[in-house]
Motif scaffolding. Structure first.
Motif, PDB file in Angstrom:
ATOM      1  N   SER A  67       0.817  -1.208   0.000  1.00  0.00           N
ATOM      2  CA  SER A  67       0.000   0.000   0.000  1.00  0.00           C
ATOM      3  C   SER A  67       0.852   1.260   0.000  1.00  0.00           C
ATOM      4  CB  SER A  67      -0.932   0.012   1.215  1.00  0.00           C
ATOM      5  OG  SER A  67      -0.199   0.143   2.420  1.00  0.00           O
ATOM      6  N   LEU A  68       2.088   1.171   0.504  1.00  0.00           N
ATOM      7  CA  LEU A  68       2.982   2.327   0.529  1.00  0.00           C
ATOM      8  C   LEU A  68       3.755   2.483  -0.770  1.00  0.00           C
ATOM      9  CD1 LEU A  68       4.590   2.317   4.096  1.00  0.00           C
ATOM     10  CD2 LEU A  68       3.043   4.022   3.134  1.00  0.00           C
ATOM     11  N   PHE A  69       4.279   1.385  -1.284  1.00  0.00           N
ATOM     12  CA  PHE A  69       5.192   1.461  -2.429  1.00  0.00           C
ATOM     13  C   PHE A  69       4.568   1.007  -3.750  1.00  0.00           C
ATOM     14  CE2 PHE A  69       7.982   1.258   1.257  1.00  0.00           C
ATOM     15  CZ  PHE A  69       8.912   2.241   0.968  1.00  0.00           C
ATOM     16  N   GLY A  70       3.427   0.350  -3.708  1.00  0.00           N
ATOM     17  CA  GLY A  70       2.800  -0.125  -4.934  1.00  0.00           C
ATOM     18  C   GLY A  70       2.259   1.020  -5.771  1.00  0.00           C
ATOM     19  N   LEU A  71       2.331   0.857  -7.089  1.00  0.00           N
ATOM     20  CA  LEU A  71       1.866   1.897  -8.007  1.00  0.00           C
ATOM     21  C   LEU A  71       0.755   1.398  -8.937  1.00  0.00           C
ATOM     22  CD1 LEU A  71       5.293   3.510  -9.024  1.00  0.00           C
ATOM     23  CD2 LEU A  71       3.681   4.295  -7.275  1.00  0.00           C
ATOM     24  N   ALA A 100       6.565  -1.672 -10.439  1.00  0.00           N
ATOM     25  CA  ALA A 100       5.712  -1.392  -9.276  1.00  0.00           C
ATOM     26  C   ALA A 100       4.235  -1.324  -9.653  1.00  0.00           C
ATOM     27  CB  ALA A 100       6.141  -0.091  -8.609  1.00  0.00           C
ATOM     28  N   GLY A 101       3.918  -1.474 -10.940  1.00  0.00           N
ATOM     29  CA  GLY A 101       2.521  -1.565 -11.354  1.00  0.00           C
ATOM     30  C   GLY A 101       1.935  -0.361 -12.051  1.00  0.00           C
ATOM     31  N   ALA A 102       2.731   0.696 -12.283  1.00  0.00           N
ATOM     32  CA  ALA A 102       2.204   1.900 -12.929  1.00  0.00           C
ATOM     33  C   ALA A 102       1.981   1.667 -14.421  1.00  0.00           C
ATOM     34  CB  ALA A 102       3.158   3.070 -12.731  1.00  0.00           C
ATOM     35  N   GLU A 103       1.081   2.430 -14.983  1.00  0.00           N
ATOM     36  CA  GLU A 103       0.952   2.541 -16.434  1.00  0.00           C
ATOM     37  C   GLU A 103       1.784   3.734 -16.866  1.00  0.00           C
ATOM     38  OE1 GLU A 103      -2.480   3.080 -19.924  1.00  0.00           O
ATOM     39  OE2 GLU A 103      -3.047   2.989 -17.791  1.00  0.00           O
ATOM     40  N   VAL A 104       2.634   3.561 -17.862  1.00  0.00           N
ATOM     41  CA  VAL A 104       3.650   4.563 -18.176  1.00  0.00           C
ATOM     42  C   VAL A 104       3.595   4.971 -19.644  1.00  0.00           C
ATOM     43  CG1 VAL A 104       6.129   5.073 -18.220  1.00  0.00           C
ATOM     44  CG2 VAL A 104       5.173   3.674 -16.361  1.00  0.00           C
ATOM     45  N   VAL A 105       3.662   6.283 -19.877  1.00  0.00           N
ATOM     46  CA  VAL A 105       3.890   6.816 -21.218  1.00  0.00           C
ATOM     47  C   VAL A 105       5.321   7.314 -21.289  1.00  0.00           C
ATOM     48  CG1 VAL A 105       3.303   8.602 -22.896  1.00  0.00           C
ATOM     49  CG2 VAL A 105       1.495   7.477 -21.591  1.00  0.00           C
ATOM     50  N   GLY A 126      14.606   1.855  -7.242  1.00  0.00           N
ATOM     51  CA  GLY A 126      14.074   2.074  -5.896  1.00  0.00           C
ATOM     52  C   GLY A 126      13.717   3.521  -5.620  1.00  0.00           C
ATOM     53  N   ILE A 127      14.615   4.441  -5.971  1.00  0.00           N
ATOM     54  CA  ILE A 127      14.349   5.853  -5.684  1.00  0.00           C
ATOM     55  C   ILE A 127      13.184   6.356  -6.529  1.00  0.00           C
ATOM     56  CG2 ILE A 127      16.019   6.754  -7.367  1.00  0.00           C
ATOM     57  CD1 ILE A 127      15.318   8.202  -3.855  1.00  0.00           C
ATOM     58  N   ALA A 128      13.067   5.852  -7.767  1.00  0.00           N
ATOM     59  CA  ALA A 128      11.958   6.262  -8.628  1.00  0.00           C
ATOM     60  C   ALA A 128      10.625   5.826  -8.032  1.00  0.00           C
ATOM     61  CB  ALA A 128      12.130   5.676 -10.029  1.00  0.00           C
ATOM     62  N   VAL A 129      10.570   4.596  -7.560  1.00  0.00           N
ATOM     63  CA  VAL A 129       9.331   4.089  -6.966  1.00  0.00           C
ATOM     64  C   VAL A 129       9.016   4.826  -5.665  1.00  0.00           C
ATOM     65  CG1 VAL A 129       8.246   2.062  -5.908  1.00  0.00           C
ATOM     66  CG2 VAL A 129       9.500   1.835  -8.064  1.00  0.00           C
ATOM     67  N   PHE A 130      10.020   5.025  -4.827  1.00  0.00           N
ATOM     68  CA  PHE A 130       9.802   5.718  -3.556  1.00  0.00           C
ATOM     69  C   PHE A 130       9.197   7.103  -3.767  1.00  0.00           C
ATOM     70  CE2 PHE A 130      11.750   8.768  -0.464  1.00  0.00           C
ATOM     71  CZ  PHE A 130      10.938   8.460   0.618  1.00  0.00           C
ATOM     72  N   LEU A 131       9.798   7.901  -4.657  1.00  0.00           N
ATOM     73  CA  LEU A 131       9.339   9.271  -4.848  1.00  0.00           C
ATOM     74  C   LEU A 131       8.030   9.353  -5.625  1.00  0.00           C
ATOM     75  CD1 LEU A 131      12.692  11.153  -5.507  1.00  0.00           C
ATOM     76  CD2 LEU A 131      11.294  11.183  -3.427  1.00  0.00           C
ATOM     77  N   SER A 132       7.607   8.243  -6.209  1.00  0.00           N
ATOM     78  CA  SER A 132       6.348   8.207  -6.960  1.00  0.00           C
ATOM     79  C   SER A 132       5.206   7.599  -6.161  1.00  0.00           C
ATOM     80  CB  SER A 132       6.530   7.404  -8.251  1.00  0.00           C
ATOM     81  OG  SER A 132       7.528   7.975  -9.069  1.00  0.00           O
ATOM     82  N   SER A 133       5.492   7.096  -4.977  1.00  0.00           N
ATOM     83  CA  SER A 133       4.511   6.311  -4.217  1.00  0.00           C
ATOM     84  C   SER A 133       4.042   7.044  -2.958  1.00  0.00           C
ATOM     85  CB  SER A 133       5.137   4.973  -3.810  1.00  0.00           C
ATOM     86  OG  SER A 133       6.156   5.177  -2.835  1.00  0.00           O
ATOM     87  N   ARG A 134       3.081   6.450  -2.276  1.00  0.00           N
ATOM     88  CA  ARG A 134       2.573   6.996  -1.020  1.00  0.00           C
ATOM     89  C   ARG A 134       3.655   7.062   0.045  1.00  0.00           C
ATOM     90  NH1 ARG A 134      -0.656   3.872   1.709  1.00  0.00           N
ATOM     91  NH2 ARG A 134      -1.001   5.585   3.174  1.00  0.00           N
ATOM     92  N   ALA A 135       4.686   6.261  -0.094  1.00  0.00           N
ATOM     93  CA  ALA A 135       5.755   6.238   0.907  1.00  0.00           C
ATOM     94  C   ALA A 135       6.441   7.596   1.047  1.00  0.00           C
ATOM     95  CB  ALA A 135       6.786   5.166   0.542  1.00  0.00           C
ATOM     96  N   SER A 136       6.341   8.431   0.033  1.00  0.00           N
ATOM     97  CA  SER A 136       7.008   9.741   0.074  1.00  0.00           C
ATOM     98  C   SER A 136       6.009  10.891   0.211  1.00  0.00           C
ATOM     99  CB  SER A 136       7.849   9.936  -1.193  1.00  0.00           C
ATOM    100  OG  SER A 136       7.043   9.892  -2.357  1.00  0.00           O
TER     101      SER A 136
END
Length: 253
Positions: A3-7, A32-37, A226-236
């Motif tokens: 729930s914190l890091f999932g996208l 991490a599960g995001a849809e990306v353009v 890791g840093i990309a997911v962290f700054l894009s997720s609820r964790a940050s």
């Protein structure tokens, strides 16, 4: 932790996402599960997106020269359409470098570097920021550099652009944090990418640079996941206005 890091369900745009650092960032978001353009100048970005999505990830490619302001606006609109009209994550990564010394650098080259590395970032932040502020949430991550902190060598235009990225990041964070939009930046160190091929082949500079990295190696694309997911997720969600080095300890040496 999911729930914190999932996208999953998050909609992301990554500029320069077809290669080098942008490729590593996009890979992390996709995992991490995001849809990306992927917004990229490469003419084969659609094929790159197809290959990246072969495992089932949702990834799209949009070709554009982001130093052309009209192409940038068109590409952002196309990306939004592909994402169903919503953007949760903007990763401004596209950039160029001109390693000529100041006395040899034409003002036209200065303009080219600043147009893509700074002006395009501002315009994309503004376009995405309007959507994010209206929806009450969003993550913007800009790609700075170690030259957001230090002056570098034979890098006047690049250093100026990356120093400005740090200040732009802080300023936008101050405006938009109250609206639930976090704006941060990463500052990659010496990464093993095509952009740094000339440095890796320099018999003087390469050993000098390598000797200063406490981690004992240059960075890889995987080091950005890791840093990309962290700054894009609820964790940050309570991290904003920061410029985070990803440099193996280079700046601390």
């Amino acid at each position: 932790m999911d729930s914190l890091f999932g996208l999953t369900g998050r909609k992301a745009i990554v500029t320069g996402g077809g290669r080098n650092l942008g490729r590593g960032i996009a890979e992390g978001l996709l995992q991490a599960g995001a849809e990306v353009v992927l917004l990229d100048v490469s003419s084969d970005i659609a094929e790159t997106a197809r290959r990246m999505g072969e495992g089932g990830a949702k990834v799209h490619g949009v070709q554009a020269d982001l130093s052309d302001r009209e192409q940038l606006r068109r590409a952002f609109g196309q990306a939004l359409e592909l994402l169903g009209g919503r953007v949760d994550i903007l990763f401004n990564n596209a950039g160029i470098h001109d390693r000529r010394a100041c006395l040899e650098l034409p003002v036209e080259s200065w303009d080219r570097v600043l147009e893509l590395n700074l002006n395009a970032v501002y315009q994309l932040c503004q376009l995405a920021g309007r959507k994010m502020v209206a929806q009450g949430s969003g993550k913007i991550v800009n790609t700075g550099s170690m030259l957001s902190f230090i002056g570098g060598y034979n890098a006047t235009a690049y250093a100026a652009s990356k120093g400005a990225i740090a200040q732009l990041t802080k300023s936008l964070s101050n405006e938009w944090a109250v609206h639930g939009v976090q704006v941060n930046a990463i500052a990659p160190g010496y990464m093993d990418t095509a952009m740094n091929a000339d440095l890796k082949n320099d018999p003087v500079r390469y050993p000098q640079v390598s000797a200063r990295i406490p981690a004992g190696r240059w960075g890889t694309l995987e080091d950005l996941h890791g840093i990309a997911v962290f700054l894009s997720s609820r964790a940050s969600d309570y991290v904003t206005g920061t410029i985070i080095p990803v440099d193996g300890g280079y700046l601390a040496r």
